[in-house]
Every structure is written in structure tokens, then in C-alpha cells.
Design an enzyme around this catalytic site. Structure first.
Site, PDB file in Angstrom:
ATOM      1  CB  SER A  98      37.522  43.818  29.070  1.00 38.69           C
ATOM      2  OG  SER A  98      36.622  44.887  28.831  1.00 38.69           O
ATOM      3  CB  ALA A  99      33.942  45.601  32.948  1.00 34.16           C
ATOM      4  CD  GLU A 129      41.640  47.078  35.597  1.00 33.95           C
ATOM      5  OE1 GLU A 129      41.533  48.301  35.406  1.00 33.95           O
ATOM      6  OE2 GLU A 129      40.758  46.282  35.271  1.00 33.95           O
ATOM      7  CG  ASP A 130      42.075  52.073  32.921  1.00 33.37           C
ATOM      8  OD1 ASP A 130      41.578  50.938  33.011  1.00 33.37           O
ATOM      9  OD2 ASP A 130      41.429  53.072  32.549  1.00 33.37           O
ATOM     10  CB  THR A 155      36.993  52.397  24.481  1.00 32.71           C
ATOM     11  OG1 THR A 155      37.543  51.603  25.499  1.00 32.71           O
ATOM     12  CG2 THR A 155      37.226  51.760  23.139  1.00 32.71           C
ATOM     13  CE  LYS A 166      39.030  57.236  32.438  1.00 30.73           C
ATOM     14  NZ  LYS A 166      40.290  57.966  32.483  1.00 30.73           N
ATOM     15  CG  ASP A 194      40.998  47.266  31.912  1.00 32.59           C
ATOM     16  OD1 ASP A 194      39.869  46.786  31.912  1.00 32.59           O
ATOM     17  OD2 ASP A 194      41.233  48.486  31.756  1.00 32.59           O
ATOM     18  CG  LEU A 195      39.673  46.299  25.427  1.00 30.29           C
ATOM     19  CD1 LEU A 195      40.886  45.937  24.593  1.00 30.29           C
ATOM     20  CD2 LEU A 195      38.417  45.625  24.859  1.00 30.29           C
ATOM     21  CG  ASP A 196      37.809  51.783  28.351  1.00 33.99           C
ATOM     22  OD1 ASP A 196      38.618  52.577  27.854  1.00 33.99           O
ATOM     23  OD2 ASP A 196      36.735  52.143  28.843  1.00 33.99           O
ATOM     24  CE  LYS A 247      37.884  44.473  34.969  1.00 27.52           C
ATOM     25  NZ  LYS A 247      38.532  45.285  33.936  1.00 27.52           N
TER      26      LYS A 247
END
Ligand code: B16
Ligand code: MG
Length: 215
Positions: free
Chosen positions: A114-115, A169-170, A17, A45, A9-11, A145
Site C-alpha cells: 500500500s502507498a 489492485e483497484d 478508505t 486513488k 493493495d489496501l485502500d 506507484k
């Protein structure tokens, strides 16, 4: 497991971010006449832009037309893009580069799941694009997601089976997406929130390829 690919996942995993999303959503709430707090922001998130707006409007007890929703989401995104356009490699979260290099050295493929529809801008800003074999973001998928689409597409683009991949994932919605896709998942953050993951770690500083293979 036979580990062949890792999807990040990115953020919240590679970069933080969330603080920029928060600044932009808070500004929008202020314009609409209510306070949007950090606690409220937790619920956004990993959630898509329009779903985030719905949550924000609900928090403020506001009802608007579909057309107005489009306008508000675009307004928030304009501010957000302004904030992220100044991002630099210093903002890469600690441990990310070390882990990506270790995985790639072992021939394990790496991907982004990422979303965000702004993933490209962020990856270019932090100069990390070349560390990923595949990039799947909010522009490529239809279902947000916790639907597994984003991660299944990542595995598919890597030519791997879901069972050969681990997701990092966060967000709760992201963990659920990974599980629904038949993938092992490492939660990055607090165990209270991410308890459903195969393993929960506070950050990417210490995790080893060996630990991942043993999942
Ligand atoms: P955008 P991730 C997600 O990124 C964020 O966590 C979430 O807060 C945001 O609403 C979503 O992207 C959409 O972002 O408005 O840029 O398209 O965690 O899936 O990398
Ligand atoms: Mg995230």
C-alpha cells in the site's frame, strides 16, 4: 503460473478508505475556497499523499509554497486519521477474508502493498493484520506507484520472485506498478479503468485459487 504469493493493495481492495480520503480532501478544498467532487477524487486513488495534494491544488488553480504544502498535507492527514481511527472489522470489503483464508490454507503467502502511511492504523482497526505474512506500506518505500518498488519489496520480503506473485489492485497506477515489476495483476473494479490487468473482477467475492493459478 506457479503461484506462491499474493500482494494486496489496501485502500480499495481490502477496505474502502477512499471515502475517508475524499471527506478530508473535500474539507481542505472547501477551506481553500473551491469544491472538490467525487469525480476529482478518482484521480487520487493509489496516489501518494503529496502527489494527491498537487492534483487537488491544480484542480483549484492554487499555487502555494513548499512549506505551505507540508502544512496542508498534515492538516488533511489529521482529519483523515480522525476518520479512520473509528474503523471496525465490519468495513472489510466483501470476499477479502474468504480469499485470504483460501490462499493461506493452500500455503500461498499473503502481503499488503500500500502507498498509505496510515496502513498500520487501518489494519489494526479492521483487525486483519494476522492475515498477512508481510506488510509493505508508504513508510517503507521511497517511490510511489506506478513505480514497482512497493510490490518488489513485498515479493522480496516473502522471498519470492515477482513472477511467482499476483498483485490485487483497484487503481491504474497500481496496475502499472505491478506490470513494471514483472507481476501478474488482478484489477478490482471497472474493466474500462483497469483494462491493463491480467484479469478484472468487480470485487473479491467469487475469485478462486484455481482461477488465480491459471493466470
Ligand atoms: P496516506 P493504497 C493509497 O492507499 C490511497 O489509495 C491514496 O488515495 C492515498 O493518497 C495513499 O494511499 C496515501 O495515503 O495519506 O494515508 O499516506 O490504495 O495504496 O492502499
Ligand atoms: Mg488502492
Amino acid at each position: 503460473m506457479e503461484l506462491k504469493g499474493c500482494i494486496f493493495d489496501l485502500d480499495g481492495v481490502i477496505v474502502d478508505t477512499a471515502k475517508y480520503h475524499f471527506m478530508a480532501w473535500r474539507r481542505l478544498a472547501k477551506e481553500l475556497g473551491f469544491e472538490f467532487t467525487l469525480e476529482h477524487n478518482e484521480a487520487l486513488k493509489g496516489v501518494s499523499r503529496m502527489a494527491s495534494l498537487e492534483i487537488l491544488l491544480k484542480t483549484g488553480g492554487i499555487t502555494v509554497s513548499e512549506k505551505e504544502k507540508e502544512r496542508l498535507a498534515a492538516r488533511k492527514n489529521g482529519w483523515y486519521v480522525e476518520f479512520i481511527s473509528g474503523m471496525t472489522p465490519d468495513e472489510i470489503l466483501p470476499g477479502s477474508l474468504r480469499l485470504l483464508r483460501a490462499l493461506r490454507k493452500e500455503g500461498i503467502l499473503t502481503g499488503i502493498g500500500s502507498a498509505s502511511r496510515n496502513a498500520g492504523t487501518i489494519l489494526d482497526g479492521i483487525k486483519i493484520r494476522d492475515m498477512f505474512d508481510v506488510i509493505v506500506d508508504g513508510n517503507k518505500i521511497l517511490r510511489a506507484k506506478p513505480d514497482p518498488e512497493v510490490f518488489l519489496r513485498g515479493a522480496q520480503e516473502m522471498n519470492l520472485l515477482p513472477s511467482e506473485c499476483i498483485v490485487f489492485e483497484d487503481a491504474q497506477a497500481g496496475i502499472e506498478a505491478a506490470i513494471a515489476g514483472g507481476m501478474k495483476c488482478v484489477g478490482v473494479g471497472s474493466p474500462e479503468l483497469l483494462g491493463k490487468a491480467s484479469l478484472v473482477i468487480p470485487d473479491l467475492k467469487k475469485i478462486t485459487v484455481k482461477q488465480l493459478r491459471n493466470l
